[in-house]
Design a protein around this motif. Structure first.
Motif, PDB file in Angstrom:
ATOM      1  N   ALA A  11      -3.785   3.039   5.698  1.00  0.00           N
ATOM      2  CA  ALA A  11      -4.181   4.082   4.757  1.00  0.00           C
ATOM      3  C   ALA A  11      -4.145   3.566   3.320  1.00  0.00           C
ATOM      4  N   ALA A  12      -3.132   2.755   3.006  1.00  0.00           N
ATOM      5  CA  ALA A  12      -3.034   2.191   1.659  1.00  0.00           C
ATOM      6  C   ALA A  12      -4.179   1.221   1.395  1.00  0.00           C
ATOM      7  N   ARG A  13      -4.509   0.419   2.384  1.00  0.00           N
ATOM      8  CA  ARG A  13      -5.655  -0.490   2.219  1.00  0.00           C
ATOM      9  C   ARG A  13      -6.933   0.308   1.995  1.00  0.00           C
ATOM     10  N   ALA A  14      -7.112   1.367   2.763  1.00  0.00           N
ATOM     11  CA  ALA A  14      -8.323   2.191   2.642  1.00  0.00           C
ATOM     12  C   ALA A  14      -8.406   2.846   1.265  1.00  0.00           C
ATOM     13  N   ALA A  15      -7.238   3.149   0.681  1.00  0.00           N
ATOM     14  CA  ALA A  15      -7.210   3.774  -0.642  1.00  0.00           C
ATOM     15  C   ALA A  15      -7.525   2.784  -1.753  1.00  0.00           C
ATOM     16  N   ARG A  16      -7.548   1.493  -1.432  1.00  0.00           N
ATOM     17  CA  ARG A  16      -7.888   0.440  -2.388  1.00  0.00           C
ATOM     18  C   ARG A  16      -6.975   0.446  -3.615  1.00  0.00           C
ATOM     19  N   VAL A  17      -5.697   0.707  -3.372  1.00  0.00           N
ATOM     20  CA  VAL A  17      -4.737   0.596  -4.471  1.00  0.00           C
ATOM     21  C   VAL A  17      -4.594  -0.877  -4.838  1.00  0.00           C
ATOM     22  N   PRO A  18      -4.195  -1.209  -6.066  1.00  0.00           N
ATOM     23  CA  PRO A  18      -4.126  -2.620  -6.440  1.00  0.00           C
ATOM     24  C   PRO A  18      -3.044  -3.411  -5.715  1.00  0.00           C
ATOM     25  N   ARG A  19      -1.876  -2.752  -5.485  1.00  0.00           N
ATOM     26  CA  ARG A  19      -0.765  -3.500  -4.882  1.00  0.00           C
ATOM     27  C   ARG A  19      -0.038  -2.635  -3.854  1.00  0.00           C
ATOM     28  N   ILE A  20       0.349  -3.264  -2.754  1.00  0.00           N
ATOM     29  CA  ILE A  20       1.123  -2.609  -1.699  1.00  0.00           C
ATOM     30  C   ILE A  20       2.386  -3.431  -1.493  1.00  0.00           C
ATOM     31  N   ALA A  21       3.542  -2.782  -1.436  1.00  0.00           N
ATOM     32  CA  ALA A  21       4.804  -3.466  -1.155  1.00  0.00           C
ATOM     33  C   ALA A  21       5.364  -2.975   0.173  1.00  0.00           C
ATOM     34  N   GLY A  24      18.985  -9.295   1.403  1.00  0.00           N
ATOM     35  CA  GLY A  24      20.118  -8.802   2.166  1.00  0.00           C
ATOM     36  C   GLY A  24      20.252  -7.297   2.029  1.00  0.00           C
ATOM     37  N   ILE A  25      21.150  -6.730   2.824  1.00  0.00           N
ATOM     38  CA  ILE A  25      21.431  -5.294   2.749  1.00  0.00           C
ATOM     39  C   ILE A  25      21.961  -4.949   1.361  1.00  0.00           C
ATOM     40  N   ALA A  26      21.436  -3.862   0.771  1.00  0.00           N
ATOM     41  CA  ALA A  26      21.864  -3.366  -0.536  1.00  0.00           C
ATOM     42  C   ALA A  26      21.638  -4.388  -1.654  1.00  0.00           C
ATOM     43  N   SER A  27      20.601  -5.203  -1.497  1.00  0.00           N
ATOM     44  CA  SER A  27      20.282  -6.198  -2.524  1.00  0.00           C
ATOM     45  C   SER A  27      19.391  -5.641  -3.619  1.00  0.00           C
ATOM     46  N   GLY A  28      18.814  -4.450  -3.375  1.00  0.00           N
ATOM     47  CA  GLY A  28      17.891  -3.870  -4.341  1.00  0.00           C
ATOM     48  C   GLY A  28      16.442  -3.996  -3.922  1.00  0.00           C
ATOM     49  N   LYS A  29      16.196  -4.184  -2.622  1.00  0.00           N
ATOM     50  CA  LYS A  29      14.830  -4.374  -2.135  1.00  0.00           C
ATOM     51  C   LYS A  29      13.932  -3.184  -2.461  1.00  0.00           C
ATOM     52  N   SER A  30      14.457  -1.969  -2.334  1.00  0.00           N
ATOM     53  CA  SER A  30      13.625  -0.792  -2.572  1.00  0.00           C
ATOM     54  C   SER A  30      13.205  -0.698  -4.031  1.00  0.00           C
ATOM     55  N   ALA A  31      14.122  -0.985  -4.946  1.00  0.00           N
ATOM     56  CA  ALA A  31      13.791  -0.974  -6.374  1.00  0.00           C
ATOM     57  C   ALA A  31      12.740  -2.029  -6.686  1.00  0.00           C
ATOM     58  N   VAL A  32      12.896  -3.202  -6.104  1.00  0.00           N
ATOM     59  CA  VAL A  32      11.925  -4.279  -6.326  1.00  0.00           C
ATOM     60  C   VAL A  32      10.573  -3.915  -5.725  1.00  0.00           C
ATOM     61  N   ALA A  33      10.588  -3.311  -4.540  1.00  0.00           N
ATOM     62  CA  ALA A  33       9.327  -2.898  -3.908  1.00  0.00           C
ATOM     63  C   ALA A  33       8.579  -1.908  -4.792  1.00  0.00           C
ATOM     64  N   ARG A  34       9.294  -0.937  -5.349  1.00  0.00           N
ATOM     65  CA  ARG A  34       8.644   0.044  -6.228  1.00  0.00           C
ATOM     66  C   ARG A  34       8.057  -0.627  -7.468  1.00  0.00           C
ATOM     67  N   PRO A  54       2.962   1.782 -10.687  1.00  0.00           N
ATOM     68  CA  PRO A  54       2.636   3.213 -10.646  1.00  0.00           C
ATOM     69  C   PRO A  54       1.353   3.536  -9.895  1.00  0.00           C
ATOM     70  N   GLN A  55       0.457   2.575  -9.781  1.00  0.00           N
ATOM     71  CA  GLN A  55      -0.804   2.825  -9.080  1.00  0.00           C
ATOM     72  C   GLN A  55      -0.804   2.272  -7.656  1.00  0.00           C
ATOM     73  N   GLY A  56       0.306   1.666  -7.259  1.00  0.00           N
ATOM     74  CA  GLY A  56       0.393   1.072  -5.933  1.00  0.00           C
ATOM     75  C   GLY A  56       1.108   1.965  -4.938  1.00  0.00           C
ATOM     76  N   ILE A  57       1.373   1.413  -3.778  1.00  0.00           N
ATOM     77  CA  ILE A  57       2.006   2.163  -2.687  1.00  0.00           C
ATOM     78  C   ILE A  57       3.108   1.310  -2.066  1.00  0.00           C
ATOM     79  N   VAL A  58       4.242   1.932  -1.791  1.00  0.00           N
ATOM     80  CA  VAL A  58       5.322   1.292  -1.040  1.00  0.00           C
ATOM     81  C   VAL A  58       5.278   1.812   0.392  1.00  0.00           C
ATOM     82  N   VAL A  59       5.225   0.896   1.335  1.00  0.00           N
ATOM     83  CA  VAL A  59       5.333   1.249   2.748  1.00  0.00           C
ATOM     84  C   VAL A  59       6.799   1.039   3.120  1.00  0.00           C
ATOM     85  N   ASP A  60       7.502   2.137   3.351  1.00  0.00           N
ATOM     86  CA  ASP A  60       8.964   2.159   3.427  1.00  0.00           C
ATOM     87  C   ASP A  60       9.419   2.389   4.866  1.00  0.00           C
TER      88      ASP A  60
END
Length: 205
Positions: free
Chosen positions: A104-114, A13-23, A28-34
């Motif tokens: 771009a994140a897939r091409a970078a081969r990061v371990p995790r994308i959120a 839901g709105i303001a549920s903390g999705k951004s914090a969970v995505a990060r 630290p080695q992954g990417i968030v698509v925001d």
């Protein structure tokens, strides 16, 4: 061969903390698509500002000539037709940017994308991002906590969260689509432990 990135779709839901969970899911080695970040960038595009001004008038502009997002939100959330017109101007650009970020994140081969995309399920017919996800994660947070968070961090009035969510899929329907639940009902440390629990269940160290 390097393993392909694991893609999380974050629901809640709105303001549920999705951004914090995505990060936390990306790590630290992954990417968030925001999506919110991409939407802000689109709304700063001079061509988009000019189109919004033509569509909605001077009332949605700041004195400096930029978009007054709060004024624009008041207009479009009070009028479904106005919201549809704004989305027609912005969503194709936002979707293209999200796709480009994911590629771009897939091409970078990061371990995790959120994928931190608030209307991930609602707009899937247009962007097709759900099929890109290896797991959907629901962030559980009760309405009273979300209302308080939105008032404290966004300056929203009481009842605004519920009003905006009335235009979205019901929370129960979105929760049912998720394979994993993260409970955001305590401290940030509690939330981190919840995310680690989900990552461990998926085999991440």
């Amino acid at each position: 061969m390097t393993q392909r990135p694991f893609v999380f779709g974050v629901l809640g839901g709105i303001a549920s903390g999705k951004s914090a969970v995505a990060r936390a899911l990306a790590g630290p080695q992954g990417i968030v698509v925001d999506a919110d970040r991409e939407a802000h960038a689109v709304l700063e595009d001079p061509a988009v500002i000019a189109a919004v001004r033509t569509e909605f008038g001077e009332q949605v502009l700041t004195p400096a000539g930029g978009l007054d997002r709060k004024a624009l939100a008041q207009v479009v959330f009070a009028d479904p037709a106005a919201r549809t017109r704004l989305e027609a101007l912005t969503h194709p650009r936002i979707r293209a940017n999200l796709r480009a970020r994911l590629q771009a994140a897939r091409a970078a081969r990061v371990p995790r994308i959120a994928l931190d995309v608030p209307l991930l399920l609602e707009n899937d017919a247009q962007h097709g991002l759900v099929a890109e996800c290896d797991a959907l994660v629901w962030v559980e947070s009760d309405l009273s906590a979300r209302e308080a968070r939105a008032q404290a961090t966004r300056g929203w009035s009481a009842g605004e969260v519920a009003r905006r969510e009335a235009a979205q899929l019901p929370a129960s329907a979105k929760r049912a689509r998720a394979q994993h639940i993260v409970h955001n009902t305590g401290t940030l440390a509690d939330l981190d432990r919840e995310v680690l629990r989900v990552l461990a269940a998926l085999g991440f160290p």
